[in-house]
Design a protein around this motif. Structure first.
Motif, PDB file in Angstrom:
ATOM      1  N   LEU A  38       2.984  -5.145  10.671  1.00  0.00           N
ATOM      2  CA  LEU A  38       2.941  -4.225  11.774  1.00  0.00           C
ATOM      3  C   LEU A  38       2.939  -4.836  13.134  1.00  0.00           C
ATOM      4  N   THR A  39       2.579  -4.375  13.935  1.00  0.00           N
ATOM      5  CA  THR A  39       2.743  -3.880  15.304  1.00  0.00           C
ATOM      6  C   THR A  39       2.516  -4.748  16.419  1.00  0.00           C
ATOM      7  N   MET A  40       2.007  -4.896  17.165  1.00  0.00           N
ATOM      8  CA  MET A  40       1.871  -5.355  18.500  1.00  0.00           C
ATOM      9  C   MET A  40       3.013  -4.737  19.294  1.00  0.00           C
ATOM     10  N   SER A  41       2.889  -4.814  20.599  1.00  0.00           N
ATOM     11  CA  SER A  41       4.088  -4.457  21.316  1.00  0.00           C
ATOM     12  C   SER A  41       4.849  -5.730  21.353  1.00  0.00           C
ATOM     13  N   LEU A  42       6.033  -5.712  20.907  1.00  0.00           N
ATOM     14  CA  LEU A  42       6.846  -6.899  21.014  1.00  0.00           C
ATOM     15  C   LEU A  42       7.465  -6.850  22.385  1.00  0.00           C
TER      16      LEU A  42
ATOM     17  N   GLU B 169     -15.605   6.319  13.247  1.00  0.00           N
ATOM     18  CA  GLU B 169     -14.571   7.302  13.577  1.00  0.00           C
ATOM     19  C   GLU B 169     -13.415   6.675  14.361  1.00  0.00           C
ATOM     20  N   ILE B 170     -13.310   5.344  14.284  1.00  0.00           N
ATOM     21  CA  ILE B 170     -12.258   4.614  15.004  1.00  0.00           C
ATOM     22  C   ILE B 170     -11.555   3.656  14.040  1.00  0.00           C
ATOM     23  N   ALA B 171     -10.257   3.495  14.215  1.00  0.00           N
ATOM     24  CA  ALA B 171      -9.507   2.515  13.421  1.00  0.00           C
ATOM     25  C   ALA B 171      -8.596   1.715  14.349  1.00  0.00           C
ATOM     26  N   LEU B 172      -8.281   0.502  13.939  1.00  0.00           N
ATOM     27  CA  LEU B 172      -7.446  -0.408  14.712  1.00  0.00           C
ATOM     28  C   LEU B 172      -6.144  -0.656  13.955  1.00  0.00           C
ATOM     29  N   ILE B 173      -5.025  -0.469  14.633  1.00  0.00           N
ATOM     30  CA  ILE B 173      -3.734  -0.753  14.007  1.00  0.00           C
ATOM     31  C   ILE B 173      -3.450  -2.249  14.148  1.00  0.00           C
ATOM     32  N   PHE B 174      -3.590  -2.935  13.019  1.00  0.00           N
ATOM     33  CA  PHE B 174      -3.362  -4.376  13.044  1.00  0.00           C
ATOM     34  C   PHE B 174      -3.240  -4.887  11.610  1.00  0.00           C
TER      35      PHE B 174
ATOM     36  N   LYS C 211     -10.233   8.297  16.871  1.00  0.00           N
ATOM     37  CA  LYS C 211      -9.531   7.421  17.820  1.00  0.00           C
ATOM     38  C   LYS C 211      -8.843   6.277  17.103  1.00  0.00           C
ATOM     39  N   ILE C 212      -7.657   5.935  17.603  1.00  0.00           N
ATOM     40  CA  ILE C 212      -6.901   4.802  17.085  1.00  0.00           C
ATOM     41  C   ILE C 212      -6.677   3.812  18.225  1.00  0.00           C
ATOM     42  N   ILE C 213      -6.821   2.527  17.916  1.00  0.00           N
ATOM     43  CA  ILE C 213      -6.632   1.477  18.911  1.00  0.00           C
ATOM     44  C   ILE C 213      -5.358   0.697  18.596  1.00  0.00           C
ATOM     45  N   PHE C 214      -4.545   0.484  19.608  1.00  0.00           N
ATOM     46  CA  PHE C 214      -3.332  -0.318  19.488  1.00  0.00           C
ATOM     47  C   PHE C 214      -3.424  -1.495  20.451  1.00  0.00           C
ATOM     48  N   ILE C 215      -2.867  -2.620  20.037  1.00  0.00           N
ATOM     49  CA  ILE C 215      -2.830  -3.796  20.909  1.00  0.00           C
ATOM     50  C   ILE C 215      -1.416  -3.951  21.443  1.00  0.00           C
ATOM     51  N   ASP C 216      -1.292  -4.016  22.749  1.00  0.00           N
ATOM     52  CA  ASP C 216       0.010  -4.151  23.411  1.00  0.00           C
ATOM     53  C   ASP C 216       0.168  -5.600  23.845  1.00  0.00           C
TER      54      ASP C 216
ATOM     55  N   ILE D 146      -5.710  -0.685  10.044  1.00  0.00           N
ATOM     56  CA  ILE D 146      -4.594   0.008   9.411  1.00  0.00           C
ATOM     57  C   ILE D 146      -3.331  -0.812   9.607  1.00  0.00           C
ATOM     58  N   GLU D 147      -2.520  -0.877   8.566  1.00  0.00           N
ATOM     59  CA  GLU D 147      -1.272  -1.629   8.651  1.00  0.00           C
ATOM     60  C   GLU D 147      -0.083  -0.727   8.358  1.00  0.00           C
ATOM     61  N   LEU D 148       0.929  -0.804   9.196  1.00  0.00           N
ATOM     62  CA  LEU D 148       2.178  -0.086   8.987  1.00  0.00           C
ATOM     63  C   LEU D 148       3.212  -1.098   8.509  1.00  0.00           C
TER      64      LEU D 148
END
Length: 310
Positions: free
Chosen positions: A2-6, A143-148, A213-218, A239-241
């Motif tokens: 997954l993610t980060m902002s590329l 009640e919070i998750a991190l997308i990583f 709430k969901i946290i994303f790292i840019d 969480i992983e996409l």
């Protein structure tokens, strides 16, 4: 994975300084034809609001930010508002089922980040923080998750069961500073063997919808370590996409195409959450999160094609 902002998007900010007129004319000439890029564009099935306002802004060129007076194309990436040539009333707004925090790396170039798209299109539900100025999440970890991506990351469909276990473990570092102590203790001592399996189903679903709430790292992938190791983010459900492929035009060399830009990660997470957790059919409710992204994707791909890069 997954993610980060590329790193994302206003390639136009850089290209305009070198030759905006040439690029605009090039794109317009391509639009008179039926370019294969439209046929190959995986974003073309989105249910989007009219992008006519962006077409007009593209032809007129840069415009002023109503707040800082900076010269920008489409929107100001520092003030998070559309420019004067793009009336706010003509930009769609999206209501999200969860609040979203975006933690932006201090070295992430503002004009290249798609994180601003989320703030522009879902202003009531998205907050952008510049690291290291981020909130304390400890007392809300249930009640919070991190997308990583990581060894302990789970898929979206498994959020409900993992949040249930997470809540039973407790959400605070010590019992003394946990405001939810009585509720957590009650959950801990409830005998598992006495539960009817059928009764667990609504319980698990309620835990899943308890996610708030969901946290994303840019950040670019190479910059994420500084943020992800911050003690304020430790202990969060991750969480992983890993089933989506990026359409981002700034893809990092050597990274798999499943590493998404920030706005793509937000969009795909919400689609999966809507179907897997809320158990509702998806009918394009969040498609407009890609309002700017899809427009720029076509614009930049056609410009590259015209320049002979593809």
């Amino acid at each position: 994975q997954l993610t980060m902002s590329l790193n994302s998007s206003t390639l136009l900010n850089e290209e305009n300084a070198q030759g905006p007129k040439r690029n605009t004319e090039c794109v317009e000439s391509l639009e008179l034809q039926t370019p294969s890029s439209f046929q190959d564009n995986p974003l073309q099935q989105l249910q989007l609001a009219s992008q006519e306002v962006l077409e007009k802004a593209k032809k007129s060129g840069r415009s002023k930010c109503p707040r800082c007076n900076g010269s920008r194309m489409f929107y100001c990436y520092t003030c998070f508002v559309p420019v004067e040539a793009v009336p706010t009333k003509e930009i769609p707004t999206v209501k999200l089922p969860l609040k979203i925090d975006i933690i932006k790396h201090p070295n992430e170039t503002d004009g290249k980040s798609t994180a601003v798209h989320a703030k522009l299109l879902a202003p009531d539900d998205v907050t952008i923080y510049k690291y290291p100025c981020i909130p304390e999440y400890e007392e809300k970890r249930h009640e919070i998750a991190l997308i990583f991506p990581g060894p302990n990351s789970v898929s979206v469909k498994d959020i409900a069961s993992h949040l249930q276990k997470y809540t039973k473990k407790g959400v605070c570092a010590s019992d003394d500073d946990c405001s939810r102590e009585p509720l957590l203790k009650q959950a801990k001592i409830e005998p598992e063997e006495e539960k009817n399996p059928d009764e667990c189903i609504p319980s698990i679903r309620s835990e899943g919808t308890r996610l708030k709430k969901i946290i994303f790292i840019d950040s670019t992938w190479n910059q994420t370590n500084k943020i992800i190791t911050d003690e304020r983010l430790q202990g969060l459900l991750q969480i992983e996409l890993k089933t989506r492929k990026t359409c981002f035009w700034r893809h990092q060399k050597g990274k798999p195409d499943t590493y998404l830009s920030t706005i793509e990660a937000i969009y795909y997470f919400l689609v999966d959450y809507h179907q897997e957790i809320l158990k509702e059919s998806y009918k394009g409710q969040y498609d407009n999160l890609l309002f700017f992204f899809s427009f720029m994707h076509t614009l930049i791909k056609d410009a590259k094609c015209c320049a002979g890069k593809e």
